[in-house]
Structures are given as C-alpha cells and as structure tokens.
Motif scaffolding. Sequence first.
Motif, mmCIF file in Angstrom:
data_model
loop_
_atom_site.group_PDB
_atom_site.id
_atom_site.type_symbol
_atom_site.label_atom_id
_atom_site.label_comp_id
_atom_site.label_asym_id
_atom_site.label_seq_id
_atom_site.Cartn_x
_atom_site.Cartn_y
_atom_site.Cartn_z
ATOM 1 N N HIS A 1 1.279 -1.408 0.154
ATOM 2 C CA HIS A 1 0.031 0.058 -0.424
ATOM 3 C C HIS A 1 0.749 0.870 0.060
ATOM 4 C CE1 HIS A 1 -2.545 2.924 1.561
ATOM 5 N NE2 HIS A 1 -3.603 2.506 0.685
ATOM 6 N N LYS A 2 0.209 2.307 -0.841
ATOM 7 C CA LYS A 2 1.770 3.216 -0.580
ATOM 8 C C LYS A 2 1.705 4.561 0.274
ATOM 9 C CE LYS A 2 -2.208 6.706 -2.424
ATOM 10 N NZ LYS A 2 -3.645 5.987 -2.688
ATOM 11 N N ASN A 3 0.611 4.253 1.217
ATOM 12 C CA ASN A 3 1.020 5.415 2.664
ATOM 13 C C ASN A 3 1.835 4.191 3.497
ATOM 14 O OD1 ASN A 3 -0.808 7.297 1.212
ATOM 15 N ND2 ASN A 3 -2.721 6.225 2.576
ATOM 16 N N ILE A 4 2.002 3.215 3.239
ATOM 17 C CA ILE A 4 3.091 2.437 4.356
ATOM 18 C C ILE A 4 4.627 2.893 4.476
ATOM 19 C CG2 ILE A 4 4.121 0.039 4.722
ATOM 20 C CD1 ILE A 4 1.422 0.230 5.254
ATOM 21 N N ASN A 5 5.551 3.288 5.220
ATOM 22 C CA ASN A 5 6.426 3.646 4.981
ATOM 23 C C ASN A 5 7.982 2.695 5.232
ATOM 24 O OD1 ASN A 5 9.312 4.551 6.344
ATOM 25 N ND2 ASN A 5 8.320 6.463 6.921
ATOM 26 N N ALA A 6 8.276 2.420 3.751
ATOM 27 C CA ALA A 6 8.458 1.207 3.441
ATOM 28 C C ALA A 6 10.148 1.160 4.457
ATOM 29 C CB ALA A 6 9.467 1.912 2.088
ATOM 30 N N PHE A 7 10.736 2.244 5.318
ATOM 31 C CA PHE A 7 11.802 1.913 5.958
ATOM 32 C C PHE A 7 11.202 1.470 6.776
ATOM 33 C CE2 PHE A 7 13.968 4.064 9.387
ATOM 34 C CZ PHE A 7 15.447 3.486 9.007
ATOM 35 N N TYR A 8 10.180 1.614 7.365
ATOM 36 C CA TYR A 8 10.138 1.181 9.045
ATOM 37 C C TYR A 8 9.632 -0.227 8.730
ATOM 38 C CZ TYR A 8 9.014 5.591 11.444
ATOM 39 O OH TYR A 8 9.603 6.906 11.822
#
Length: 140
Positions: free
Chosen positions: A30-37
């Motif tokens: 999902h585009k709103n998920i923070n990829a770093f975390y």
Amino acid sequence: MQDLINNPAHYKGYGFESLELLEKLFKKMHKNINAFYLGNAIKYALRCEFKGNKLQDLQKCEFFVKKLEMFIDDSVKTKNLHESFKPFSSYIEKIRAKNGDIATLVSCLVAFALEPFKNNHAVLKVFIQKLIEEMNGSKG
C-alpha cells in the motif's frame, strides 16, 4: 573470506537474499506504508536466527512494528489479498522450512503491507510480543 558489506550471510539464511523479498513487496505494498519501517521490521525478522542475538533482533523488529501503527488505514481496498500474497508464498515457505514462527511473523508483516488494517497490525503486535516473551522465558 565472507563479504560482510555486499554479501552478508545473515541476510541469506533462508536461501534467498532478504532484499529480493523487500524489493518485490515494496512494489506491491500500500502506498501509504513507510518502506523504511516495514523494511527494517522484515530485515530484523529475517536475520534474527543468523546474526547472533535473536532476542535483540526481535525487539528491533517490534520497535519498527510499533512505528507502523501510524500507517493503519482501514479504508484500503485490496482486490484479493490471496492473489496479492501469492508472489511471497515461495519466500514464506523457505522460511517455514527452517522456522515456522519467523515465517508467521513475516507473513503478518506482508499482510499488513498489503492491507494496513488495524486488525492486521494488532495480530502482528501480539505475535511479535509472544515471540519476545518466549525468548525472555527461555533466558530466565
């Protein structure tokens, strides 16, 4: 001699480079998920059996799982979670062959990345806490 910078063994303990899974998931999540975390949570989950301090890596994973809470979005509509999950099944099965608990943890992380629902996050938090409690119990 092992190349700890470009090719560390603790990221290939399940027969694949953890970056393969992450790159594939980042394209589908999902585009709103923070990829770093999310990436760090998965990284620590995947390496915990191989880096030398399983409890610490699980605690680091939990730290990033807690950070993901701010990205909960129950309005997301996934066409078909089962279909969305298919590209990750082979990775999960490779993990499951060595450690069922870590496979379940990574499955929960992938499910949350694809569907960032409150319930998916709650399941994820409970499961990682269970693993940490079990590790703490085995040390005492």
